[in-house]
Design a protein around this motif. Sequence first.
Motif, PDB file in Angstrom:
ATOM      1  N   ALA A 127      28.699  49.611  37.573  1.00 46.33           N
ATOM      2  CA  ALA A 127      29.912  49.037  37.177  1.00 46.33           C
ATOM      3  C   ALA A 127      30.941  49.234  38.146  1.00 46.33           C
ATOM      4  N   MET A 128      32.226  49.437  37.979  1.00 42.10           N
ATOM      5  CA  MET A 128      33.361  49.260  39.317  1.00 42.10           C
ATOM      6  C   MET A 128      34.780  48.959  38.757  1.00 42.10           C
ATOM      7  N   ARG A 129      35.787  50.115  38.983  1.00 42.85           N
ATOM      8  CA  ARG A 129      37.147  49.824  39.336  1.00 42.85           C
ATOM      9  C   ARG A 129      37.383  48.707  40.711  1.00 42.85           C
ATOM     10  N   ASP A 143      38.053  46.108  35.611  1.00 41.41           N
ATOM     11  CA  ASP A 143      37.030  46.317  35.380  1.00 41.41           C
ATOM     12  C   ASP A 143      35.897  45.690  35.339  1.00 41.41           C
ATOM     13  N   PHE A 144      34.857  46.058  35.930  1.00 37.75           N
ATOM     14  CA  PHE A 144      33.203  45.171  36.048  1.00 37.75           C
ATOM     15  C   PHE A 144      32.349  45.730  35.354  1.00 37.75           C
ATOM     16  N   ARG A 145      32.067  45.307  34.044  1.00 35.26           N
ATOM     17  CA  ARG A 145      31.146  45.996  33.684  1.00 35.26           C
ATOM     18  C   ARG A 145      30.283  44.916  33.503  1.00 35.26           C
ATOM     19  N   GLU A 146      29.340  45.233  33.128  1.00 28.44           N
ATOM     20  CA  GLU A 146      27.699  43.883  33.015  1.00 28.44           C
ATOM     21  C   GLU A 146      27.728  42.777  32.082  1.00 28.44           C
ATOM     22  N   LEU A 147      28.922  42.851  31.245  1.00 26.21           N
ATOM     23  CA  LEU A 147      29.470  41.758  30.796  1.00 26.21           C
ATOM     24  C   LEU A 147      29.834  40.106  31.879  1.00 26.21           C
ATOM     25  N   ALA A 148      31.035  41.322  32.296  1.00 25.87           N
ATOM     26  CA  ALA A 148      31.312  39.721  33.298  1.00 25.87           C
ATOM     27  C   ALA A 148      31.128  39.808  34.538  1.00 25.87           C
ATOM     28  N   HIS A 149      30.093  40.981  34.680  1.00 28.91           N
ATOM     29  CA  HIS A 149      29.359  41.348  36.298  1.00 28.91           C
ATOM     30  C   HIS A 149      27.622  41.273  35.696  1.00 28.91           C
ATOM     31  N   LEU A 195      31.058  53.000  39.028  1.00 31.91           N
ATOM     32  CA  LEU A 195      31.760  53.763  38.565  1.00 31.91           C
ATOM     33  C   LEU A 195      29.922  53.977  37.905  1.00 31.91           C
ATOM     34  N   GLY A 196      29.317  55.062  38.866  1.00 29.99           N
ATOM     35  CA  GLY A 196      27.866  55.665  38.653  1.00 29.99           C
ATOM     36  C   GLY A 196      27.282  54.574  39.686  1.00 29.99           C
ATOM     37  N   PRO A 197      26.038  54.823  39.789  1.00 26.23           N
ATOM     38  CA  PRO A 197      25.190  54.365  40.632  1.00 26.23           C
ATOM     39  C   PRO A 197      25.143  53.565  41.251  1.00 26.23           C
ATOM     40  N   SER A 198      25.401  52.737  42.293  1.00 21.57           N
ATOM     41  CA  SER A 198      25.763  51.661  42.742  1.00 21.57           C
ATOM     42  C   SER A 198      25.226  51.607  43.818  1.00 21.57           C
ATOM     43  N   PRO A 199      25.726  50.571  44.433  1.00 21.78           N
ATOM     44  CA  PRO A 199      25.597  50.626  46.670  1.00 21.78           C
ATOM     45  C   PRO A 199      27.203  51.079  47.002  1.00 21.78           C
ATOM     46  N   VAL A 206      35.709  51.535  49.752  1.00 25.23           N
ATOM     47  CA  VAL A 206      35.223  52.295  49.033  1.00 25.23           C
ATOM     48  C   VAL A 206      36.234  53.180  49.150  1.00 25.23           C
ATOM     49  N   VAL A 207      35.905  53.731  47.896  1.00 27.52           N
ATOM     50  CA  VAL A 207      37.375  55.697  47.312  1.00 27.52           C
ATOM     51  C   VAL A 207      36.747  56.023  46.502  1.00 27.52           C
ATOM     52  N   ARG A 208      36.596  56.837  46.196  1.00 27.99           N
ATOM     53  CA  ARG A 208      36.317  58.371  45.204  1.00 27.99           C
ATOM     54  C   ARG A 208      37.892  58.458  43.575  1.00 27.99           C
ATOM     55  N   ASP A 209      38.896  57.797  43.877  1.00 29.72           N
ATOM     56  CA  ASP A 209      40.211  57.700  43.251  1.00 29.72           C
ATOM     57  C   ASP A 209      40.605  56.391  42.928  1.00 29.72           C
ATOM     58  N   LEU A 210      40.684  55.491  42.716  1.00 27.61           N
ATOM     59  CA  LEU A 210      41.398  54.568  42.908  1.00 27.61           C
ATOM     60  C   LEU A 210      42.880  54.478  42.582  1.00 27.61           C
ATOM     61  N   GLU A 211      43.343  54.485  41.684  1.00 32.23           N
ATOM     62  CA  GLU A 211      44.845  55.042  41.040  1.00 32.23           C
ATOM     63  C   GLU A 211      45.427  55.828  42.562  1.00 32.23           C
ATOM     64  N   ALA A 212      44.724  57.025  42.744  1.00 28.88           N
ATOM     65  CA  ALA A 212      45.407  57.707  43.524  1.00 28.88           C
ATOM     66  C   ALA A 212      45.806  56.880  44.961  1.00 28.88           C
TER      67      ALA A 212
END
Length: 172
Positions: A63-65, A44-50, A82-86, A20-26
């Motif tokens: 959500a997460m990338r 990009d996993f957001r509510e519809l797919a995830h 991408l916001g609050p999550s485990p 788990v990281v703060r900056d995926l692209e870096a």
Amino acid sequence: MPDDSTPDRSAMSVVQVAIVVRDLEATIRAYRRALGWGPWRVYDFRELAHHSTAVRGTPATYAMRTALTRVGQVDFEIIEPLGPSPYQEFLDSNGQGLHHIQCRSDDPAGMRVRLEESGLPALMGGHIRVSADVDLEYAYHDGGDALHLILETTYGDREQLLSLPTTIMSGD
């Protein structure tokens, strides 16, 4: 103790290691430079797919990338919350680093029973929509003092996940 001469159909093999990281692209660029790993499939996993997610038994959305690349026989995954999550909780408590390993078994039902009987509670879980009629179910289990790690399990055809819309990044 199990008899080592008999194959254990519920034995699990490692198929993924995740950080788990703060900056995926870096982070992708750093792994490409240092280890030559890539190309990376970015999702990009957001509510519809995830969907149908639960955290500690309570319905939740997050959500997460993620970025995946194959290293030998194992996938390496980078997760940026991408916001609050485990995942964000992990970053806040532990900083960036190793989050979990993912295991699979030829006997998913036996794997679930084994985890329950071993006292490894589900931390979170849910589904990833692969197509209109196919979901991949996943769960994270707290290995706590017994395993000293978080263990992810998946149920369903993991290879179908690769058919989801993605961005390919070389990491250059």
